[in-house]
Design an enzyme around this catalytic site. Structure first.
Site, mmCIF file in Angstrom:
data_model
loop_
_atom_site.group_PDB
_atom_site.id
_atom_site.type_symbol
_atom_site.label_atom_id
_atom_site.label_comp_id
_atom_site.label_asym_id
_atom_site.label_seq_id
_atom_site.Cartn_x
_atom_site.Cartn_y
_atom_site.Cartn_z
ATOM 1 N N LYS A 102 0.859 -1.193 0.000
ATOM 2 C CA LYS A 102 0.000 0.000 0.000
ATOM 3 C C LYS A 102 0.880 1.221 0.000
ATOM 4 C CE LYS A 102 -3.928 2.132 0.283
ATOM 5 N NZ LYS A 102 -3.490 2.847 -0.947
ATOM 6 N N GLN A 108 7.143 3.762 3.972
ATOM 7 C CA GLN A 108 5.740 3.356 4.018
ATOM 8 C C GLN A 108 5.542 2.080 4.854
ATOM 9 O OE1 GLN A 108 3.883 5.475 1.511
ATOM 10 N NE2 GLN A 108 2.196 5.053 2.897
ATOM 11 N N LYS A 142 5.359 3.307 8.499
ATOM 12 C CA LYS A 142 4.186 4.184 8.646
ATOM 13 C C LYS A 142 2.915 3.353 8.677
ATOM 14 C CE LYS A 142 3.979 7.498 5.585
ATOM 15 N NZ LYS A 142 3.640 8.397 4.451
ATOM 16 N N LYS A 193 5.399 1.743 -3.057
ATOM 17 C CA LYS A 193 5.311 3.083 -3.635
ATOM 18 C C LYS A 193 5.579 2.990 -5.121
ATOM 19 C CE LYS A 193 4.668 7.362 -2.191
ATOM 20 N NZ LYS A 193 3.976 7.827 -0.956
ATOM 21 N N GLY A 230 -2.772 8.271 -4.220
ATOM 22 C CA GLY A 230 -2.165 9.531 -4.638
ATOM 23 C C GLY A 230 -0.877 9.836 -3.894
ATOM 24 N N ASP A 231 -0.138 10.773 -4.424
ATOM 25 C CA ASP A 231 1.038 11.373 -3.795
ATOM 26 C C ASP A 231 1.290 12.661 -4.583
ATOM 27 O OD1 ASP A 231 3.270 10.658 -1.674
ATOM 28 O OD2 ASP A 231 4.365 11.455 -3.382
ATOM 29 N N THR A 274 -4.718 13.382 5.337
ATOM 30 C CA THR A 274 -3.306 13.541 5.710
ATOM 31 C C THR A 274 -3.110 14.843 6.488
ATOM 32 O OG1 THR A 274 -2.772 12.394 3.655
ATOM 33 C CG2 THR A 274 -0.948 13.389 4.864
ATOM 34 N N ASN A 328 -2.277 18.897 -1.595
ATOM 35 C CA ASN A 328 -3.285 18.202 -0.795
ATOM 36 C C ASN A 328 -2.974 18.249 0.701
ATOM 37 O OD1 ASN A 328 -3.862 15.247 0.514
ATOM 38 N ND2 ASN A 328 -5.595 16.045 -0.622
ATOM 39 N N SER A 381 -6.921 5.683 3.715
ATOM 40 C CA SER A 381 -6.924 4.803 2.537
ATOM 41 C C SER A 381 -7.281 3.378 2.943
ATOM 42 C CB SER A 381 -5.543 4.795 1.877
ATOM 43 O OG SER A 381 -5.367 5.916 1.047
HETATM 44 P P1 NDP Z 1 0.645 17.690 -4.089
HETATM 45 O O1 NDP Z 1 1.118 17.375 -5.441
HETATM 46 O O2 NDP Z 1 -0.811 17.869 -3.845
HETATM 47 O O3 NDP Z 1 1.364 19.014 -3.539
HETATM 48 C C1 NDP Z 1 2.743 19.084 -3.470
HETATM 49 C C2 NDP Z 1 3.132 20.477 -3.017
HETATM 50 O O4 NDP Z 1 4.531 20.497 -2.747
HETATM 51 C C3 NDP Z 1 2.896 21.535 -4.070
HETATM 52 O O5 NDP Z 1 2.647 22.757 -3.452
HETATM 53 C C4 NDP Z 1 4.233 21.530 -4.819
HETATM 54 O O6 NDP Z 1 4.494 22.749 -5.504
HETATM 55 C C5 NDP Z 1 5.206 21.332 -3.692
HETATM 56 N N1 NDP Z 1 6.396 20.637 -4.197
HETATM 57 C C6 NDP Z 1 6.435 19.400 -4.762
HETATM 58 N N2 NDP Z 1 7.669 19.073 -5.155
HETATM 59 C C7 NDP Z 1 8.421 20.129 -4.829
HETATM 60 C C8 NDP Z 1 9.804 20.404 -4.969
HETATM 61 N N3 NDP Z 1 10.647 19.523 -5.542
HETATM 62 N N4 NDP Z 1 10.249 21.598 -4.495
HETATM 63 C C9 NDP Z 1 9.395 22.498 -3.930
HETATM 64 N N5 NDP Z 1 8.084 22.278 -3.771
HETATM 65 C C10 NDP Z 1 7.604 21.126 -4.211
HETATM 66 O O7 NDP Z 1 1.227 16.543 -3.145
HETATM 67 P P2 NDP Z 1 0.790 16.117 -1.670
HETATM 68 O O8 NDP Z 1 0.304 17.297 -0.909
HETATM 69 O O9 NDP Z 1 -0.060 14.930 -1.797
HETATM 70 O O10 NDP Z 1 2.185 15.625 -1.080
HETATM 71 C C11 NDP Z 1 3.065 16.479 -0.352
HETATM 72 C C12 NDP Z 1 3.980 15.629 0.504
HETATM 73 O O11 NDP Z 1 3.206 14.867 1.431
HETATM 74 C C13 NDP Z 1 4.835 14.608 -0.254
HETATM 75 O O12 NDP Z 1 6.062 14.462 0.445
HETATM 76 C C14 NDP Z 1 4.022 13.321 -0.109
HETATM 77 O O13 NDP Z 1 4.848 12.181 -0.253
HETATM 78 C C15 NDP Z 1 3.529 13.485 1.313
HETATM 79 N N6 NDP Z 1 2.353 12.710 1.685
HETATM 80 C C16 NDP Z 1 1.205 12.759 0.958
HETATM 81 C C17 NDP Z 1 0.085 12.050 1.366
HETATM 82 C C18 NDP Z 1 -1.220 12.145 0.663
HETATM 83 O O14 NDP Z 1 -2.178 11.535 1.124
HETATM 84 N N7 NDP Z 1 -1.338 12.888 -0.414
HETATM 85 C C19 NDP Z 1 0.149 11.173 2.539
HETATM 86 C C20 NDP Z 1 1.381 11.246 3.276
HETATM 87 C C21 NDP Z 1 2.439 11.976 2.832
HETATM 88 P P3 NDP Z 1 4.298 22.802 -7.114
HETATM 89 O O15 NDP Z 1 2.832 22.736 -7.334
HETATM 90 O O16 NDP Z 1 4.909 24.100 -7.500
HETATM 91 O O17 NDP Z 1 5.041 21.610 -7.655
HETATM 92 O O1 2IT Z 2 2.929 8.862 1.586
HETATM 93 C C1 2IT Z 2 1.791 8.411 1.771
HETATM 94 O O2 2IT Z 2 1.465 7.849 2.821
HETATM 95 C C2 2IT Z 2 0.799 8.597 0.701
HETATM 96 N N1 2IT Z 2 1.103 9.209 -0.310
HETATM 97 C C3 2IT Z 2 -0.581 8.008 0.842
HETATM 98 C C4 2IT Z 2 -0.574 6.546 0.485
HETATM 99 C C5 2IT Z 2 -1.927 5.901 0.437
HETATM 100 O O3 2IT Z 2 -1.928 4.709 0.086
HETATM 101 O O4 2IT Z 2 -2.945 6.514 0.733
#
Ligand code: NDP
Ligand code: 2IT
Length: 443
Positions: free
Chosen positions: A89, A110, A113, A125, A164-165, A208, A239, A375
């Protein structure tokens, strides 16, 4: 040489170019050493060698055609790291920086976590170096369909359940789901983060970010503090960042700064989240547009978001976005707690600096586990052919985040770690997975 050092040196010798993976592995291996030393069976059964080698890593070609008729080829990945406690997952990251090292670090994190959530999910992943930014919906669909045309044979509701990520949101999950269903003729919970009309869970979008704030509330409460009245800086505006901001504001905090990969905004009066959602979720534009909604706010493309004084810093963008100099600035400005919404956003030296300065430091694998936890609740609802209310999912999420804090506390007390939540989280997650691996024999 100690067992953990031996295993780490083997990894470093075998994967010298996988910087992010080695960083994640070193952090985990170093911090679990006291638990590893207590149980000789781990070494006898080569638990650490087996835990640091993915079950399999799938690499594939993703050809697709853009709106001008030009053919592109991206690289697709799915790393199925460990399924000792449940089906693989973890999310799919779509970002030009994606490579095997990044997917391996994310898959490795992961494992622990997912174990901390208390739910039956293993670690995996995937993703691609495809960049959804600036692409039309049709181009994104073409990419997603091509990606799934290979991925479908490796996944399944009881095998591996992607989500998603970075760069993968509701739109991408929809296209991926459509193609999976079309190829397999199966209507099953093979992805999470689905739309509410076709098997998604209420509160997954928020999970998240909300979970991060629930977790920070737990650690603050243990110190007689609360989120209410705190000044908060959140990096990112995707997100995780958006819904961390929403929950922090609901609980009475003032969020004063957010960012994207081009720059950051400072709004002394508190971020207008409706403006952020309009810019990011609806228009898919840059955060610089924020000042057209709030003329008194500032937009910066130089300097660091971490220069903004705050009580709580929540890095919610990407790996290694908060470095030692940022940590020093935050400490000088009186930061009280740091919570990782992103995966591994804090460099190792910065994380150590926070801990030695007495700043409460919540590692991502605990603090951002709310997303994958919901999830797993989406998977449960899909298996039951039922949908739970928002309030029910949100209550479970709160309980899960409190449960994670409780497990960490228990380990910290057992080992005399004080407030070292990094070691607490790694050991709690590790022990559950290792116990299952020992029970399964040498596989
Ligand atoms: P999104 O794509 O929704 O948002 C990512 C954000 O981070 C955007 O604002 C983006 O800016 C910025 N960003 C991404 N890459 C870079 C970079 N290289 N340098 C600077 N800014 C950057 O992703 P999420 O919000 O889903 O994910 C954010 C983090 O949270 C990641 O580390 C992800 O692995 C982690 N995460 C996500 C989960 C989820 O459920 N979605 C769960 C647990 C962890 P821009 O739009 O300009 O690229
Ligand atoms: O980093 C993470 O935990 C995620 N991007 C969410 C993974 C998931 O299966 O919901």
């Amino acid at each position: 040489m100690s067992y953990v050092k031996e295993v780490y040196e083997g990894l470093a010798a075998n994967h010298p170019h996988e910087g992010e993976f080695l960083q994640a592995a070193e952090e985990v291996l170093t911090s679990i050493e006291p638990a590893v030393e207590k149980n000789p069976a781990y070494r006898q059964q080569a638990i650490l060698e087996r835990l640091t080698e993915p079950d399999r890593a799938i690499l594939f070609r993703v050809p697709w055609v853009d709106d001008k008729g030009v053919v592109h080829v991206n690289r697709g990945y799915r790393v199925q790291f460990n399924n000792a406690i449940g089906p693989y997952k973890g999310g799919l990251r779509l970002h030009p920086s994606v490579n095997l090292s990044i997917i391996k670090f994310l898959g490795f994190e992961q494992i622990f976590k997912n174990a901390l959530t208390g739910l039956p999910i293993g670690g995996g992943k995937g993703g691609s170096d495809f960049d959804p930014k600036g692409k039309s919906d049709r181009e994104v669909m073409a990419f997603c369909q091509s990606f799934m045309t290979e991925l479908y044979r490796h996944i399944g509701a009881d095998v591996d359940v992607p989500a998603g990520d970075i760069g993968t949101g509701a739109r991408e999950i929809g296209y991926l789901y459509g193609q999976y269903k079309r190829i397999t003729n199966l209507y099953e919970g093979v992805l999470t983060g689905k739309g509410l009309t076709y098997g998604g869970s209420l509160a997954r979008t928020e999970a998240t970010g909300y979970g991060l704030v629930y977790f920070m509330s737990e650690i603050l409460a243990a110190k007689g503090q609360s989120i209410s009245g705190k000044t908060v800086v959140i990096s990112g505006s995707g997100n995780v960042a958006t819904y961390a901001c929403e929950k922090a504001q609901q609980l009475g905090a003032k969020v004063v700064a957010m960012s994207d990969s081009n720059g950051w905004v400072y709004d002394a009066e508190g971020i207008d989240l409706a403006a952020i959602k309009q810019i990011k979720e609806v228009e898919r534009k840059r955060i610089r547009e924020y000042v057209s909604y709030r003329p008194k706010a500032e937009y910066h493309e130089t300097g660091r978001i971490w220069d903004v004084p705050c009580d709580l810093a929540l890095p919610c963008a990407t790996q290694n976005e908060l470095n030692l100099a940022d940590a020093d600035t935050l400490i000088k400005n009186g930061v009280f707690a740091v919570g990782e919404g992103a995966n591994m956003p804090t460099t190792p030296d910065a994380a150590h600096r926070f801990q030695s300065a007495g700043v409460l430091f919540a590692p991502g694998k605990a603090a951002n586990a709310g997303g994958v936890a919901v999830s797993a609740l989406e998977m449960s609802q899909n298996s039951q052919r039922l949908s739970w209310s928002f309030a029910e999912v949100d209550e479970r999420l709160k309980g899960i985040m409190a449960g994670i804090y409780g497990q960490i506390r228990a380990v910290c007390e057992e080992f005399g770690f004080g407030d070292n939540y990094v070691a607490g989280a790694n050991i709690a997650g590790f022990q559950k997975v290792a116990k299952s691996m020992l029970a399964h024999g040498i596989v």
